[in-house]
Design a protein around this motif. Structure first.
Motif, short mmCIF file in Angstrom:
data_model
loop_
_atom_site.label_atom_id
_atom_site.label_comp_id
_atom_site.label_asym_id
_atom_site.label_seq_id
_atom_site.Cartn_x
_atom_site.Cartn_y
_atom_site.Cartn_z
N THR A 28 0.82 -1.19 0.00
CA THR A 28 -0.16 -0.06 0.13
C THR A 28 0.80 1.33 0.27
O THR A 28 0.51 2.22 -0.96
CB THR A 28 -0.99 -0.02 1.11
OG1 THR A 28 -1.94 -1.21 1.03
CG2 THR A 28 -1.75 1.21 1.10
N TYR A 31 2.26 2.02 -3.50
CA TYR A 31 1.46 2.84 -4.41
C TYR A 31 1.13 4.26 -3.96
O TYR A 31 1.20 5.24 -4.70
CB TYR A 31 -0.07 2.17 -4.22
CG TYR A 31 -0.18 0.86 -5.42
CD1 TYR A 31 -0.21 1.22 -6.51
CD2 TYR A 31 -0.14 -0.29 -4.67
CE1 TYR A 31 -0.34 -0.10 -7.46
CE2 TYR A 31 -0.29 -1.62 -5.54
CZ TYR A 31 -0.36 -1.42 -6.88
OH TYR A 31 -0.44 -2.30 -7.77
N VAL A 32 0.76 4.66 -2.63
CA VAL A 32 0.46 5.78 -2.12
C VAL A 32 1.82 6.96 -2.23
O VAL A 32 1.43 8.16 -2.56
CB VAL A 32 0.00 5.64 -0.69
CG1 VAL A 32 -0.08 7.15 0.04
CG2 VAL A 32 -1.11 4.88 -0.73
N ALA A 92 -3.56 10.92 -2.14
CA ALA A 92 -2.83 10.33 -0.91
C ALA A 92 -3.02 11.26 0.25
O ALA A 92 -3.16 10.71 0.99
CB ALA A 92 -1.14 10.45 -1.24
N SER A 122 -9.39 3.46 -3.79
CA SER A 122 -8.98 3.10 -5.22
C SER A 122 -10.18 2.71 -5.98
O SER A 122 -10.31 3.23 -7.12
CB SER A 122 -8.01 1.71 -5.09
OG SER A 122 -6.82 2.10 -4.29
N TRP A 128 -4.61 4.02 -8.31
CA TRP A 128 -3.67 2.95 -7.92
C TRP A 128 -3.75 1.40 -8.46
O TRP A 128 -3.16 1.17 -9.57
CB TRP A 128 -3.76 3.02 -6.47
CG TRP A 128 -3.43 4.24 -5.66
CD1 TRP A 128 -2.14 4.90 -5.95
CD2 TRP A 128 -3.99 5.09 -4.80
NE1 TRP A 128 -2.04 6.11 -5.23
CE2 TRP A 128 -3.15 6.22 -4.54
CE3 TRP A 128 -5.31 4.99 -3.87
CZ2 TRP A 128 -3.48 7.22 -3.68
CZ3 TRP A 128 -5.54 6.01 -3.20
CH2 TRP A 128 -4.57 6.99 -2.78
#
Length: 204
Positions: A28, A31-32, A92, A122, A128
């Motif tokens: 996670t 992606y962020v 984010a 998402s 993402w």
């Protein structure tokens, strides 16, 4: 001298620190923040045993089969996340701020993990891990709360609203009473008022 890369990297590190503090898995955080798994592991999980384990949530099907409390709390998070996005903040920042507010509202027994919140965001915005939205945020015609439903749903009554169902069941369901005790929320209909209050402060 161009300092834009250094500034972006510093912001990504600060964001990663917040995600780690909220219990995010390395996947996670990748992606962020845009940081690599190796960087995140070295900086925040030097002891690999300390990193959250298990398969991360990655399916919108979870919401449709979840129990009432999970759907209510998911809607609290998503409605806050969406309001923050509408103010012009990036996904984010909205994810982290929205999750912190969710924890403040559902502080007794929070059921939505940070990774689950990431998955919800998402699938709400097609970000993402997905390419197109799977969820929609609708306003209940009875209680005016916003709740998550499938992107193709267009209900005209409150039969899908988890907040209306929760208020209806509250007097006879001890589990709901434990999750939203009167001492924490004097009026059961105020379960979602934290979200409403936040939007008023932001728009004022």
């Amino acid at each position: 001298m161009d300092t834009s890369y250094a500034e972006r990297h510093i912001r990504a590190l600060g964001l990663a620190k917040e995600c780690a503090a909220l219990g995010a898995r390395i996947r996670t955080m990748e992606y962020v923040t845009g940081l690599t798994r190796g960087q995140l592991g070295r900086l925040f999980f030097a002891d690999r045993k300390s990193a959250p384990r298990g398969r991360p949530p990655d399916s919108p099907d979870w919401y449709h089969s979840a129990n009432l409390l999970n759907r209510t709390e998911a809607s609290i998070f998503v409605s806050t996340y969406r309001r923050i996005r509408e103010l012009g903040f990036g996904p984010a920042e909205a994810l982290v701020s929205g999750y912190k507010h969710y924890l403040a509202v559902c502080r007794v027994h929070p059921r939505i993990s940070f990774d689950r919140a990431f998955d919800l965001a998402s699938h709400m915005d097609g970000l993402w891990i997905v390419r197109a939205p799977n969820f929609s945020l609708l306003t209940c015609p009875v209680c005016a709360s916003q709740y998550v439903t499938s992107v193709s749903a267009h209900p005209v009554t409150n039969h899908e609203c988890p907040f209306c169902k929760l208020v209806n069941r509250y007097p006879r369901d001890p589990r709901i009473q434990m999750s939203f005790p009167v001492s924490a929320l004097p009026d059961v209909t105020a379960i979602h008022l934290g979200v409403i209050a936040l939007s008023k402060r932001m728009s004022g």
